[in-house]
Design a protein around this motif. Sequence first.
Motif: not given
Length: 171
Positions: A143-151
């Motif tokens: 899920p960290l990848i979704f957070g980075v992508l969102l930022v």
Amino acid sequence: MSADERINQRLKASRKLRRQAEAEAEEAVNEVEEYDDDEGDESEDDGSPRGLTEKKGYATPSRRQKEEEEDAPQGNALTRPFIGLGNYIEGVRAELEKVTWPTRGEAFRLTRLVLIATIVSSIILGIVGFIYNQIFVLGSTTPLIFGVLLVVVIGGFAYYLRQSNRRTGLF
């Protein structure tokens, strides 16, 4: 009969009609001048011909009457659908005569262009779809990848807005 022959025939017919109309107009002007001469001193002679025409012998129909006659159903219940179909086919044929068809070479060139554009766009869309698929597969496992992508997306959008506002001078 080729298209050039049909065009030449139409041009000849239109020239003939134009000459007839000019002759009729000349004749009408002459008749008006003769009419003015017959009146004698009673009429004012300002040099302009009067617009007199012969009577038609029948009443001129109004626009409403013409529209009602056009809208009135023709034929009986058995022939009406065939009349409508015939009118449709006649209209299609008239429109197809107005079409300027491409030559054989132009048709091949345009077909090639459409096929190349379709293949290139499908390859690009396939690559974009594959990349998004891989991002979602990685994001579902981490899920960290979704957070980075969102930022990254929010930061890119903010940067775009700031640059566009600088160009227009709003801020």
